[in-house]
Design a protein around this motif. Structure first.
Motif, PDB file in Angstrom:
ATOM      1  N   TYR A 138       0.951  -1.385  -0.167  1.00  0.00           N
ATOM      2  CA  TYR A 138       0.075   0.060   0.108  1.00  0.00           C
ATOM      3  C   TYR A 138       0.730   1.367   0.122  1.00  0.00           C
ATOM      4  O   TYR A 138       1.868   1.369   0.865  1.00  0.00           O
ATOM      5  N   THR A 140       1.403   4.785   1.106  1.00  0.00           N
ATOM      6  CA  THR A 140       0.907   5.736   1.955  1.00  0.00           C
ATOM      7  C   THR A 140       1.327   7.112   1.607  1.00  0.00           C
ATOM      8  O   THR A 140       2.371   7.232   0.950  1.00  0.00           O
ATOM      9  N   ASP A 141       0.607   7.902   2.277  1.00  0.00           N
ATOM     10  CA  ASP A 141       1.106   9.588   2.105  1.00  0.00           C
ATOM     11  C   ASP A 141       2.441   9.809   2.587  1.00  0.00           C
ATOM     12  O   ASP A 141       2.952  10.528   2.086  1.00  0.00           O
ATOM     13  N   THR A 189      -5.304  -2.124   8.801  1.00  0.00           N
ATOM     14  CA  THR A 189      -6.038  -1.938   7.729  1.00  0.00           C
ATOM     15  C   THR A 189      -5.504  -0.624   7.085  1.00  0.00           C
ATOM     16  O   THR A 189      -4.450   0.147   7.410  1.00  0.00           O
ATOM     17  N   SER A 191      -6.275   2.446   4.256  1.00  0.00           N
ATOM     18  CA  SER A 191      -7.147   3.327   3.510  1.00  0.00           C
ATOM     19  C   SER A 191      -6.808   4.678   3.745  1.00  0.00           C
ATOM     20  O   SER A 191      -5.979   5.140   4.555  1.00  0.00           O
ATOM     21  N   ASN A 192      -7.458   5.609   2.802  1.00  0.00           N
ATOM     22  CA  ASN A 192      -7.270   7.076   2.749  1.00  0.00           C
ATOM     23  C   ASN A 192      -5.693   7.300   2.859  1.00  0.00           C
ATOM     24  O   ASN A 192      -5.289   8.169   3.649  1.00  0.00           O
ATOM     25  N   GLY A 193      -4.981   6.777   2.134  1.00  0.00           N
ATOM     26  CA  GLY A 193      -3.330   6.877   2.272  1.00  0.00           C
ATOM     27  C   GLY A 193      -2.747   6.639   3.528  1.00  0.00           C
ATOM     28  O   GLY A 193      -1.585   7.057   3.791  1.00  0.00           O
ATOM     29  N   LYS A 194      -3.276   6.007   4.443  1.00  0.00           N
ATOM     30  CA  LYS A 194      -2.657   5.337   5.705  1.00  0.00           C
ATOM     31  C   LYS A 194      -2.731   4.026   5.887  1.00  0.00           C
ATOM     32  O   LYS A 194      -3.967   3.219   5.554  1.00  0.00           O
ATOM     33  N   ASP A 198      -6.921  -0.786  13.080  1.00  0.00           N
ATOM     34  CA  ASP A 198      -8.273  -0.464  13.099  1.00  0.00           C
ATOM     35  C   ASP A 198      -9.015  -1.224  14.203  1.00  0.00           C
ATOM     36  O   ASP A 198     -10.033  -1.198  14.475  1.00  0.00           O
TER      37      ASP A 198
END
Length: 379
Positions: A138, A140-141, A189, A191-194, A198
């Motif tokens: 993934y 990430t930002d 988890t 999502s949203n760049g991170k 969770d």
């Protein structure tokens, strides 16, 4: 002359011993910092690793490799064929298991880690909400220099902040091998760049059976480990607090008032007796402060502060009872009531099958004692 002979006898073995040690050049090694396992077709396993390569002539390089095989060792062998660096696991920091795979059991894969002498027993274990490959690939930002180190630091800082139970390889092995205690691992988890934690994965033996949300972990962890600086958000009915609302505050938007309780210091005691039906007395003692609340209450009045103490006490007590009933219904015991029960049985053996039956019928008497010693910034 004797000194010369003695020096000769000391030096000669060291020459032979040094020749037996394999020299490893850092530039030629691929340091595995994270590994992921997922269920593949035909009962095969997909392995994903995060690889860190050191190159003095350029920026250090991170690579992510995935391959499918029948065994963990087969995965590593295939991945070696795809890399121009020799893969070594001495820097492994975290292992992620995909949700589907974890539901079938991970003991055989954990055993592989334990048998690898290059891997320390403080490696973190975790579960992916979807697949381990998704977590490890993934974007990430934050764009960390190494995903394995990033995930390790994510878990470590939450362990140190007393937000989660430490999920090391050693602790998983100990809990899995114990009659009367089950493992619990963080649920990752993306999502949203991170990538974040969770919730938490509950286990029966080595199988992932249920997840719980992160706001519920306090009611489990508080009966496993003592808090020194913990925190929990409490939701209480506003009606009882209306007499203490500040005259300057606006009209309440809803019928709830929320308190952030922090600086929690806690101690707990679990008592049981040798009876046919297992029963447990659970006592939790808490000292804390109110850090924040969403309504302006006049807590300078002793009755108001006493009301908060009592209502927080009831809230935590109810949530612990509800959590224990949920764990009991699911047949998982991360707190270790079974080990407490075994301790009063003396030399009598208690099998897993016997404890499973006893646990289903066990009764719990929960008592919470709460004392608010400071009211933080709201004074």
């Amino acid at each position: 002359m004797n000194k010369i002979i003695l020096l000769f006898l000391v030096c000669i073995p060291s020459v032979f011993l040094s020749s037996c040690v394999e020299t490893k050049y850092l530039e030629k090694l691929g340091l595995i910092t994270a590994f992921g396992y997922d269920q593949a077709e035909d009962d095969k396993i997909t392995g994903t690793l995060v690889l860190y390569q050191f190159n003095p002539a350029m920026e250090d390089v991170e690579k992510v490799l995935s391959t499918t095989s029948n065994t963990s060792k087969g995965i590593k062998l295939s991945q070696n064929l795809e890399s121009d660096h020799k893969l070594v696991s001495g820097q492994l920091r975290i292992v992620v298991y995909g949700r589907e795979l974890a539901a079938k059991g991970i003991s055989h894969l954990v055993d592989t880690l334990e048998r690898d002498s290059a891997i320390g027993n403080m490696v973190y274990l975790s579960i992916a909400d979807t697949t381990a490959e998704e977590i490890l690939r993934y974007q990430t930002d934050e764009k960390p220099s190494n995903r394995g180190t990033y995930l390790y630091n994510l878990v470590r800082q939450n362990v140190e902040a007393e937000m989660i139970v430490s999920p090391t390889l050693q602790e998983f092995i100990t809990d899995y091998g114990s009659v009367g205690k089950d493992p619990i691992l963080p649920l990752l988890t993306a999502s949203n760049g991170k990538v974040g934690i969770d919730g938490f994965a509950l286990f029966t033996r080595d199988k992932f059976i249920k997840e719980i949300k992160k706001d519920k972990i306090f009611f489990i962890r508080s009966l496993m480990e003592e808090y020194n600086a913990g925190s929990v958000e409490v939701e209480l009915p506003l009606e009882k607090f209306k007499p203490y609302l500040s005259s300057l505050s606006a009209a309440p938007l809803n019928d709830k008032v929320y308190f952030m309780i922090d600086s929690i210091k806690s101690s707990h005691k679990i008592q049981t007796e040798k009876k046919e039906r297992a029963s447990f007395k659970v006592e939790l003692n808490i000292e804390s402060r109110i850090l924040e609340m969403n309504e302006e209450l006049n807590l300078t009045k002793p009755k108001a502060l006493q009301l908060v103490e009592d209502e927080v006490e009831k809230y935590i007590e109810k949530n612990i009872k509800d959590t224990l009933l949920m764990l009991q219904e699911e047949g998982t015991d991360p707190i270790g009531f079974g080990m407490e029960y075994r301790s009063v049985r003396g030399h009598e053996n208690l099998t897993r099958k016997e404890w499973d039956k006893l646990y289903k019928e066990a009764v719990f008497d929960v008592k919470v004692n709460n004392k608010i010693i400071r009211t933080g910034v709201i004074d």
